[in-house]
Each structure stands twice: as C-alpha cells, then as structure tokens.
Design a protein around this motif. Structure first.
Motif, short mmCIF file in Angstrom:
data_model
loop_
_atom_site.label_atom_id
_atom_site.label_comp_id
_atom_site.label_asym_id
_atom_site.label_seq_id
_atom_site.Cartn_x
_atom_site.Cartn_y
_atom_site.Cartn_z
N SER A 37 -32.41 15.32 50.44
CA SER A 37 -31.52 14.21 50.07
C SER A 37 -30.49 13.88 51.15
O SER A 37 -30.11 12.72 51.31
N TYR A 38 -30.06 14.88 51.92
CA TYR A 38 -29.05 14.62 52.95
C TYR A 38 -29.55 13.65 54.02
O TYR A 38 -28.76 12.93 54.65
N LYS A 39 -30.87 13.61 54.22
CA LYS A 39 -31.44 12.71 55.23
C LYS A 39 -31.22 11.25 54.87
O LYS A 39 -31.30 10.37 55.73
N ILE A 73 -25.83 14.01 48.68
CA ILE A 73 -25.60 15.45 48.57
C ILE A 73 -25.71 15.86 47.10
O ILE A 73 -25.47 15.05 46.21
N TYR A 104 -26.51 13.55 42.21
CA TYR A 104 -26.46 13.30 43.65
C TYR A 104 -25.45 12.21 43.96
O TYR A 104 -25.42 11.17 43.31
N TYR A 118 -23.68 9.74 46.98
CA TYR A 118 -23.85 9.15 48.31
C TYR A 118 -22.57 9.33 49.12
O TYR A 118 -21.48 8.96 48.68
N LYS A 143 -25.10 9.36 55.79
CA LYS A 143 -26.01 10.33 56.41
C LYS A 143 -25.28 11.37 57.26
O LYS A 143 -25.64 12.55 57.24
N ALA A 195 -23.36 13.75 54.92
CA ALA A 195 -24.32 14.48 54.08
C ALA A 195 -24.97 15.61 54.87
O ALA A 195 -25.16 16.72 54.36
N GLU A 196 -25.33 15.34 56.10
CA GLU A 196 -25.96 16.37 56.93
C GLU A 196 -25.01 17.53 57.19
O GLU A 196 -25.39 18.70 57.07
N THR A 235 -24.32 19.55 53.92
CA THR A 235 -25.49 20.36 53.56
C THR A 235 -25.65 21.56 54.48
O THR A 235 -25.86 22.70 54.03
#
Length: 279
Positions: free
Chosen positions: A228-230, A234, A254, A256, A259, A262-263, A266
């Motif tokens: 999902s992080y892609k 998260i 989840y 938003y 990106k 999120a990366e 994670t």
C-alpha cells in the motif's frame, strides 16, 4: 561666475583645506541620526508580528506573507490551517496529505472536501482517487478481491456509527460513560475520525468482510500491508501503536499520506503521530 552646483561632499571636504564648514558637517550627522532613528521607530517587531517583511515579500512576489490580516484570513478560509506546518499557506504544498486527526486533534472547523464517487457508492477526496484506483487495480491484477467497505463519512454518519457501539456496550451492562469510553477504542469519537477527511478507506477481502483481527490473514490484507505504501497509503492503526493512536488494531483501515511519507512511515515502522512528532 562661480559654479554653485556643488555636491554636499564638495561643500564639506576640500583637498587643500581639509574639512570645510564644520558646523554644517555636525548638523548633517545629526540629521542622518534623526532620520535613522525615525526609520527604526517605524519597524515594529514583536512576537508573531512583523510589519516590514510582508511588504518586502509582496514586492519580490514571494509566496509567503506574514501580515496579521493574511494570517487571520488563512485561519478563516483554510480547512487545514490548525494542523499544517507554519510555512504551509496553500494546497500546492501538498501538506493536506499529512493532516493529523485523532483524539487530540479534531477535524478543523469548516473543513471541506471535494469528493469523487466510487463504483460501489462510497466516496473519497478527489485528489486521492487516482492512487487508490491504481492500487485496487493492481491488487485485482494479482488475483485478489479487495473491497472498500467504508470511506468518507459526514459528521452525522460518524455520530450514528459511534452511537451503535455505545448502545452495544450499554446493553452489556456498562454505564453511559463506560460505554462511550469502550466505544472510543474502536470507533473514533465524532469529529475526530479520519473518515471525515475523505482520506481514509476501510478495505477488506470480498470473501471475508468481518472487521476483526482475522482480516490480517486474508491474501488481500497481506498484499496491502506489503504494497500500500507504493500508492501513498499506510496501515493507519497498527497492532503495536494503539497507545499512541488511541485506536485499537484495525488491519483494514488505510490512510492516504502521499507516496513519499508512506514509504518512510512504512520503512521506519512508525505511525503517523510518530512520523509527525505529534500526539
């Protein structure tokens, strides 16, 4: 006839005679001092106020303005003003992605969102839709069957949902106060739910739509937790962060955040509160 068009330097200094007209020189220095003090007196710098910089900003066409009027205007017109970094003045900064809403940070007064409808009747912030659609399509391409069972909610919707849990605990014999406290562990108190932002979705397996811990064992959740992080999402309420988030483990919720964030969230194994350094 003698040329009288001397500069003030020529009237004061002479190569042959040194300083001429010392009285005029002293008066000039006094005049400069008075002008300087007067200019300094017009510059009022106090906590939270700068009356000079805003005009320089406007002159050089800078993006940020710190006039009292501008600050007040942003507070009144921006739905995100109380939750954004101080330097954020508009949505082009994309700080809306990191708007923190939890038990200590309610949805800002006057918050509005432009929604786009999903195929199953749900809705989400239109800015999130492309990445959400991309994620769902890729999950389906992997042979999975993800299903969005919750998305944007109004204040009224959140109240109804919260009251259902409160009544459930009251039916078990708990007092009103106890029932509300227990309900708040699983359903955000109205006004403090991320679903009211239009940035959160509850995704389950179409083959198992029960909102319980077993959801984490479904192929859909395993894929989402890994990927999902892609797409900028998260897992908002991990099992080991409940004391920080104030919400129990939800292996289906989840959020938003974009990106980049999120990366990092994670990979670091932190929750949004820890990432932002706020509670």
């Amino acid at each position: 006839m003698r040329d009288e068009r001397y500069t003030w330097q020529q009237q004061i200094f002479s190569k042959d005679k040194g300083i001429k007209r010392p009285t005029n020189f002293i008066m000039l220095l006094m005049l400069c001092t008075v002008i300087l003090l007067g200019a300094m007196a017009t510059i009022k710098i106090s906590k939270g106020q700068n009356t000079v910089l805003p005009y320089l900003n406007q002159y050089f066409d800078l993006k940020k303005s710190n006039t009292s009027a501008d600050i007040e205007a942003r507070k009144n017109t921006s739905a995100h003003s109380d939750a954004l970094p101080k330097d954020s003045t508009n949505e082009s900064n994309e700080e809306w992605k990191l708007l923190l809403v939890n038990r200590n940070n309610p949805v800002p007064a006057g918050y509005t969102v432009n929604l786009v409808s999903l195929s199953n009747g749900h809705a989400i912030d239109e800015r999130v839709y492309p990445d959400l659609q991309h994620m769902m399509n890729d999950a389906r391409a992997a042979g999975l069957s993800p299903y969005i069972c919750a998305s944007y909610r109004t204040q009224e919707d959140q109240i109804k949902l919260f009251d259902i849990d409160v009544n459930k605990y009251k039916a078990e014999g708990h007092s009103e106060e106890e029932a509300r406290a227990k309900a708040a562990n699983w359903v955000a108190v109205p006004g403090t739910s991320e679903h009211q932002l239009g940035l959160a979705v509850d995704i389950v397996s179409s083959k198992n739509q029960n909102l319980d811990k077993n959801q984490e064992t479904t192929p859909e959740q395993i894929w989402l937790m890994e990927n999902s992080y892609k797409y900028g999402f998260i897992l908002r309420y991990p099992s080991n962060k409940s004391e920080i988030t104030g919400i129990g483990y939800e292996p289906w919720h989840y959020r938003y955040v974009g990106k980049e964030a999120a990366e990092e969230i994670t990979k670091r194994g932190v929750c949004l509160e820890e990432y932002l350094g706020r509670d």
